[in-house]
Design an enzyme around this catalytic site. Structure first.
Site, PDB file in Angstrom:
ATOM      1  N   ASP A   1       0.860  -0.869  -0.257  1.00 62.32           N
ATOM      2  CA  ASP A   1      -0.172   0.326   0.113  1.00 62.32           C
ATOM      3  C   ASP A   1       0.821   1.159   0.269  1.00 62.32           C
ATOM      4  O   ASP A   1       2.029   1.330   0.372  1.00 62.32           O
ATOM      5  CB  ASP A   1      -1.124   0.241   1.010  1.00 62.32           C
TER       6      ASP A   1
ATOM      7  N   GLU B   1       0.276  -1.378   5.804  1.00 61.92           N
ATOM      8  CA  GLU B   1       1.099  -0.716   6.682  1.00 61.92           C
ATOM      9  C   GLU B   1       1.359   0.728   6.880  1.00 61.92           C
ATOM     10  O   GLU B   1       0.857   0.758   8.174  1.00 61.92           O
ATOM     11  CB  GLU B   1       2.458  -0.861   5.831  1.00 61.92           C
TER      12      GLU B   1
END
Length: 410
Positions: free
Chosen positions: A82, A177
């Site tokens: 991400d 994350e």
């Protein structure tokens, strides 16, 4: 090395163009459907290069194995798919500036934007190297697609060279994350390693075994809503109360822009709502547990003081743990750090033992029993339009991963 340069550049440019931004407001896992584009690509590419046990877990982490050829510890290498929600990550157009000449870098889609070595001294050390940036209106996403490119390049090289010494290696690519939800409780058992490393750091040579500890605070202010024409003595405006909370909290100290080094902070990340109800979200950061707890107490005290001025309002404070300083656990067993130090010296790079004002998936994994220091990728100025990374820094990190594997069985 030049072969690594080309592969790393191609991988990063390809990965960075894929929108995979996470979303803190979403309860889904992963938080955004678009992250599956990167996750599914990782499954396909790991399968293509011959990795074993390629799996996409129900919680959205891709895990695979590079079989070892020597006895030794099972080592994990991780990166996250991400990109940060703090800045636009849609329509990323990566570009490569080969043989950087040392001057200011302009951006085709943002003519007023400049990346200058005068402002960012690390860039001045990259003369002659190949610099990857975006076009000026988005972040690049080297955080952490540089880490993915590094791990994939090293994995491909190891699999194509079965005689290169290594123990069993486990690879994991996690979602979410950037919003503190990258490590599912099942991941430590599913990963099955003795220790691990995240490739999610900055300057070449950096080894991180100390991070912030972090909590997330949500303050919900509920006022009294009524037609403004009939509001005399009745309306309680939640916007005013929420603004007073933000104004009462420290502004000249204890904020990200007024702190450095080992100083923690309280950071208001967003404020949403209406006169009826406002929600203010804060991230709390400190290197020590007691300092973090004190910041949470300060938020509660300020909210209680504002609430006392208007008994008709309701102010609720919810503080949720996010991650803790990995040092608390690694200081009891520094062997993964020592292994990385030795490997880095063996490839001719002086280790930089950095304390980072942030956290990684390794912070959570270490707390959950999997020692997991963080290693450099070369990425700089992350979460904004001035983000850049040197391809040659990424090549050093690729060599480091292979040297860690070789040293672990030496």
């Amino acid at each position: 090395m030049r072969d690594f340069d080309q592969e790393l550049e191609q991988r990063l440019v390809r990965y960075a163009a894929i929108d995979s931004q996470s979303d803190m407001d979403s309860p889904a896992q992963p938080s955004t459907a678009i992250q599956h584009a990167m996750l599914d690509l990782m499954v396909a590419e790991l399968t293509e290069i011959g990795a074993a046990d390629v799996t996409k877990t129900p919680y959205g982490t891709v895990i695979a194995t590079i079989p070892g050829n020597r006895p030794g510890p099972t080592i994990g290498f991780l990166a996250h798919v991400d990109t940060a929600p703090q800045f636009n990550a849609t329509g990323v157009k990566p570009r490569v500036i080969r043989g950087y000449n040392g001057g200011a870098i302009s951006f085709p889609d943002a003519p007023d934007l400049t990346l200058s070595p005068d402002d960012f001294p690390y860039l001045a050390t990259k003369i002659g190297e190949d610099i990857v940036t975006a076009s000026g209106t988005t972040l690049l996403g080297a955080d952490d697609k540089a880490g993915i490119a590094i791990i994939m390049t090293a994995a491909r090289h190891l699999l194509e060279n079965p005689d290169l010494p290594r123990p069993d290696i486990r690879i994991a690519f996690t979602p979410d994350e950037e919003i503190g939800r990258g490590v599912d409780p099942k991941l430590p058992a599913d990963l099955g390693v003795d220790f691990a490393y995240t490739f999610d750091g900055g300057d070449a040579g950096e080894i991180v075994y100390e991070t912030f500890s972090a909590d997330f605070a949500v303050v919900t202010v509920t006022g009294v809503s009524i037609h403004p024409g009939e509001a005399t003595g009745k309306l309680v405006n939640a916007i005013h109360l929420a603004s007073r909370i933000v104004e009462t909290l420290p502004q000249a100290t204890m904020t990200p822009e007024t702190t450095a080094d080992r100083e923690g902070f309280i950071h208001a990340v967003d404020m949403k709502g209406s006169a009826d109800q406002m929600v203010v979200r804060f991230i709390l950061r400190d290197f020590e547990r007691d300092g973090l707890a004190a910041k949470g107490d300060l938020v509660r005290q300020v909210c209680a003081a504002i609430a006392a001025t208007e008994p008709r309002a309701k102010i609720d404070v919810q503080i949720t743990p996010q991650y803790r300083n990995m040092r608390y656990w690694l200081e009891d067993d520094m062997s993964p750090v020592d292994l990385a130090r030795t490997a880095l010296s063996e490839i001719g790079v002086t280790p930089i033992e950095a304390v980072i004002r942030g956290g990684t998936d390794g912070s959570r994994l270490t707390e959950m029993g999997v020692p997991c220091p963080n290693l450099f990728t070369g990425m700089q100025n992350v979460h904004g339009p001035l983000e850049f990374v040197s391809v040659q820094d990424m090549a050093l990190a690729t060599r480091l991963m292979m040297q860690i594997a070789a040293r672990a069985v030496a």
